[in-house]
Design a protein around this motif. Structure first.
Motif, PDB file in Angstrom:
ATOM      1  N   GLY A  42       0.812  -1.220   0.000  1.00 14.59           N
ATOM      2  CA  GLY A  42       0.000   0.000   0.000  1.00 14.59           C
ATOM      3  C   GLY A  42       0.840   1.261   0.000  1.00 14.59           C
ATOM      4  N   THR A  43       1.954   1.240   0.723  1.00 17.11           N
ATOM      5  CA  THR A  43       2.836   2.407   0.783  1.00 17.11           C
ATOM      6  C   THR A  43       3.463   2.706  -0.562  1.00 17.11           C
ATOM      7  N   ALA A  44       3.728   1.666  -1.334  1.00 22.73           N
ATOM      8  CA  ALA A  44       4.431   1.836  -2.607  1.00 22.73           C
ATOM      9  C   ALA A  44       3.512   2.149  -3.787  1.00 22.73           C
ATOM     10  N   LEU A  45       2.197   1.980  -3.619  1.00 21.12           N
ATOM     11  CA  LEU A  45       1.275   2.091  -4.752  1.00 21.12           C
ATOM     12  C   LEU A  45       1.353   3.425  -5.504  1.00 21.12           C
ATOM     13  N   PRO A 163       4.337  -0.761   7.073  1.00 19.82           N
ATOM     14  CA  PRO A 163       4.255   0.558   6.419  1.00 19.82           C
ATOM     15  C   PRO A 163       5.597   1.273   6.360  1.00 19.82           C
ATOM     16  N   SER A 164       6.353   1.261   7.468  1.00 20.35           N
ATOM     17  CA  SER A 164       7.656   1.926   7.483  1.00 20.35           C
ATOM     18  C   SER A 164       8.630   1.241   6.540  1.00 20.35           C
ATOM     19  N   LEU A 165       8.609  -0.095   6.542  1.00 17.77           N
ATOM     20  CA  LEU A 165       9.497  -0.844   5.650  1.00 17.77           C
ATOM     21  C   LEU A 165       9.154  -0.567   4.190  1.00 17.77           C
ATOM     22  N   GLY A 166       7.849  -0.498   3.876  1.00 23.38           N
ATOM     23  CA  GLY A 166       7.430  -0.192   2.512  1.00 23.38           C
ATOM     24  C   GLY A 166       7.930   1.163   2.056  1.00 23.38           C
ATOM     25  N   GLY A 167       7.797   2.170   2.934  1.00 22.86           N
ATOM     26  CA  GLY A 167       8.278   3.503   2.600  1.00 22.86           C
ATOM     27  C   GLY A 167       9.782   3.539   2.425  1.00 22.86           C
ATOM     28  N   PHE A 168      10.534   2.862   3.317  1.00 21.52           N
ATOM     29  CA  PHE A 168      11.989   2.839   3.253  1.00 21.52           C
ATOM     30  C   PHE A 168      12.472   2.164   1.973  1.00 21.52           C
ATOM     31  N   THR A 170      10.831   1.640  -0.840  1.00 23.44           N
ATOM     32  CA  THR A 170      10.440   2.396  -2.030  1.00 23.44           C
ATOM     33  C   THR A 170      11.354   3.586  -2.254  1.00 23.44           C
ATOM     34  N   GLN A 171      11.690   4.284  -1.150  1.00 19.53           N
ATOM     35  CA  GLN A 171      12.506   5.493  -1.264  1.00 19.53           C
ATOM     36  C   GLN A 171      13.946   5.191  -1.661  1.00 19.53           C
ATOM     37  N   TYR A 172      14.527   4.140  -1.076  1.00 22.23           N
ATOM     38  CA  TYR A 172      15.956   3.907  -1.262  1.00 22.23           C
ATOM     39  C   TYR A 172      16.289   2.811  -2.278  1.00 22.23           C
ATOM     40  N   TYR A 173      15.343   1.890  -2.514  1.00 21.77           N
ATOM     41  CA  TYR A 173      15.655   0.780  -3.411  1.00 21.77           C
ATOM     42  C   TYR A 173      14.641   0.617  -4.542  1.00 21.77           C
ATOM     43  N   GLY A 174      13.655   1.488  -4.602  1.00 24.62           N
ATOM     44  CA  GLY A 174      12.661   1.413  -5.657  1.00 24.62           C
ATOM     45  C   GLY A 174      11.485   0.534  -5.260  1.00 24.62           C
ATOM     46  N   TRP A 175      10.335   0.752  -5.924  1.00 24.33           N
ATOM     47  CA  TRP A 175       9.114   0.044  -5.536  1.00 24.33           C
ATOM     48  C   TRP A 175       9.183  -1.454  -5.771  1.00 24.33           C
ATOM     49  N   TYR A 180      10.236  -7.948  -3.942  1.00 22.63           N
ATOM     50  CA  TYR A 180      11.382  -8.840  -3.848  1.00 22.63           C
ATOM     51  C   TYR A 180      11.720  -9.205  -2.404  1.00 22.63           C
ATOM     52  N   VAL A 181      11.277  -8.389  -1.441  1.00 25.75           N
ATOM     53  CA  VAL A 181      11.560  -8.689  -0.038  1.00 25.75           C
ATOM     54  C   VAL A 181      10.870  -9.981   0.391  1.00 25.75           C
TER      55      VAL A 181
END
Length: 531
Positions: A42-45, A163-168, A170-175, A180-181
């Motif tokens: 949801g964070t990456a959408l 949610p925090s992991l999704g944001g992190f 997306t910001q640093y390694y791409g959506w 892939y996680v």
């Protein structure tokens, strides 16, 4: 294939402590896989849509997953009753992980939607079989409740960091990294399950088994039509399309009911609904899902969009809701087995959920963070008291023959209740918000700006909000006042939606009286180990 009866150990478990721990860790990794995926995606959408375009398919990224999982949960829950759950758990991990790889490799929104549907099939298989593996490992209800803490902790960790992991990521390694996680977690899960989860089967299903494929198809058709109806009705109202979906759902459910009454080995055993305890627990799962999803989805929107909190502030306030689900589950496991009437925990849990929904429904911007913290804490503890007990009570009432389908139905019906909860609350919120914005803009002679206020997301995105206020100021309008009036409209809608959720939770309190006193007995029927 040789089979022999598993002898439960002295503490009500099929395996010794070490093997039990390793087996349930495998199941916990599996459930964490699904829970983590639901929170990080949801964070990456927004970023995904920005890169792949195809905004018209935005909602389908979630819908395709939900649609596939809702359909597959009860089907594989029943197949697990017949053939044992281990093969399906392993297959589901492979499907889910492979679909995650496809999601990360998507080069278009359509490809992503299809891959998410495949991922939903894997997720539905996981939910339908993994949860039912626990009573196989721990036939004694007392022991089961203590070991379920591991599962609750896995869910709590996944929901807290998701949610925090999704944001992190997306910001640093791409959506793509949010999909892939799942690969290392999936690999770890399949190793643990393959190595340590025994292949247990229900002894009552020995002999030839005829799979009820027509029943499975009717389950898929009825739940699929219902899912689509609940998705589309709030957005478009009563149209030809939604009317067709409604009629299709009713006809499919009717056909399913008639067919399963005649089937020799039904996919959906109707005798479960004649069981007063089970039928009431199924209803409570729907009511609990309604309140749960209304609270989880709209409390964050109230805090950020309605009260103007930053994501960090809102996250801090919401944290007790997520964390206390685990704490409540742990506490419940310690208390419920010591009560003469374990049903009391359902009353307490639903009352706390109702109080939390009502608290959110009357909270204002001046409400202190401490009070909001207590409201969320009550909601989390209430959910921690209700969710594990619905599962354990349902398994106790169903008996070993129907462990899988009963557990799966409880999960599916909670999702159905959640669909209704988010749909009804979303309809109320959308109506109040649009009406309030329309009135405010009309009074300010600024109707040409209506499209800019169409989505409450404008009240959360501070950069977009600042740009809009500046543009309104250039046009001679009081942008800050209009934003504030939009916030008031949003708050009014969410307040009403949460009050409705509180009423539903209070109805669940009343309905809990219909559950016959549950006896968490230590007399167990040993499962069968298939070699």
């Amino acid at each position: 294939m040789a089979v022999h009866t598993a002898t439960p150990h002295s503490h009500g478990q099929v395996l010794p402590f070490r093997e039990s721990l390793l087996a349930i860790l495998g199941i916990a990794f599996v459930t964490m896989l699904v829970a983590l995926d639901q929170t990080v995606v949801g964070t990456a959408l927004p970023t995904i849509v920005a890169e792949l375009h195809g905004f018209e398919l935005y909602a389908w990224v979630a819908t395709s997953y939900l649609l596939a999982s809702v359909i597959t949960v009860p089907i594989f829950g029943r197949l697990g009753d017949y053939f044992g759950r281990k093969p399906f758990v392993i297959a589901s991990i492979i499907v889910f992980t492979g679909a995650s790889l496809l999601c990360g490799a998507a080069n278009s929104m359509l490809f992503l939607v299809i891959a998410r549907g495949l991922q939903g099939i894997g997720g539905g298989m996981l939910v339908g079989t993994a949860f039912a593996s626990i009573p196989d490992l721990f036939p004694d209800a007392h022991t089961r409740l203590r070991w379920q803490v591991v599962m609750s902790s896995a869910f709590g960790i996944a929901n807290a960091v998701g949610p925090s992991l999704g944001g992190f990521l997306t910001q640093y390694y791409g959506w793509r990294s949010v999909f892939y996680v799942n690969l290392p977690i999936g690999l770890l899960s399949v190793v643990f399950v393959w190595r340590f989860l025994p292949h247990l089967r229900n002894s009552k299903h020995e002999g030839p088994i005829r799979i009820d494929w027509l029943g499975a198809a009717l389950i898929a058709l009825s739940l699929g039509a219902l899912q689509m109806l609940v998705e589309e009705l709030p957005k478009h109202g009563v149209t030809t399309y939604t009317s067709v979906l409604g009629v299709l759902a009713i006809v499919a459910f009717g056909a399913l009911w008639r067919w399963e009454r005649r089937a020799a080995q039904p996919m959906l055993p109707l005798d479960m609904f004649a069981n007063r305890a089970l039928s009431t627990l199924f209803l409570l799962a729907v009511l609990g899902g309604f309140s749960l999803f209304a609270l989880l989805f709209y409390a964050p929107l109230l805090l950020q969009g309605g009260f103007g909190m930053s994501p960090q502030e809102a996250g801090l306030v919401i944290t007790p809701l997520v964390v206390c689900i685990t704490i409540g589950s742990i506490t419940n496991g310690r208390i419920v087995t010591r009560l003469r009437n374990p049903n009391l925990m359902l009353y307490v849990g639903f009352v706390m959920i109702a109080v939390a929904c009502l608290g959110v429904g009357v909270a204002t911007r001046s409400t202190s963070h401490a009070v909001l913290f207590v409201i969320m804490l009550a909601g989390g503890l209430g959910l921690g008291f209700v969710l594990p007990n619905l599962t354990v009570f349902g398994q106790q009432a169903a008996g070993r023959e129907h462990f899988g389908i009963a557990t799966a139905l409880l999960q599916s019906l909670r999702m159905v209740g959640g669909m209704f909860g988010t749909a009804l609350t979303g309809t109320v919120v959308t109506h109040f918000y649009r009406h309030g914005v329309h009135v405010a803009l009309e009074d300010a002679n600024a109707m040409q700006w209506l499209a800019h206020f169409g989505d409450p997301q404008i009240l959360i995105d501070r950069n977009a909000q600042a740009a809009l206020v500046a543009e309104l100021a250039k046009a001679g309008h009081n942008g800050a006042l209009l934003i504030e009036q939009a916030r008031e409209a949003l708050v009014g809608g969410i307040h009403l939606g949460e009050v409705i959720a509180a009423v539903v939770a209070f109805v669940a309190v009343v309905c809990s009286r219909r559950v016959p006193p549950v006896k968490l007995t230590r007399t167990v029927e040993p499962p069968v180990v298939a070699e």
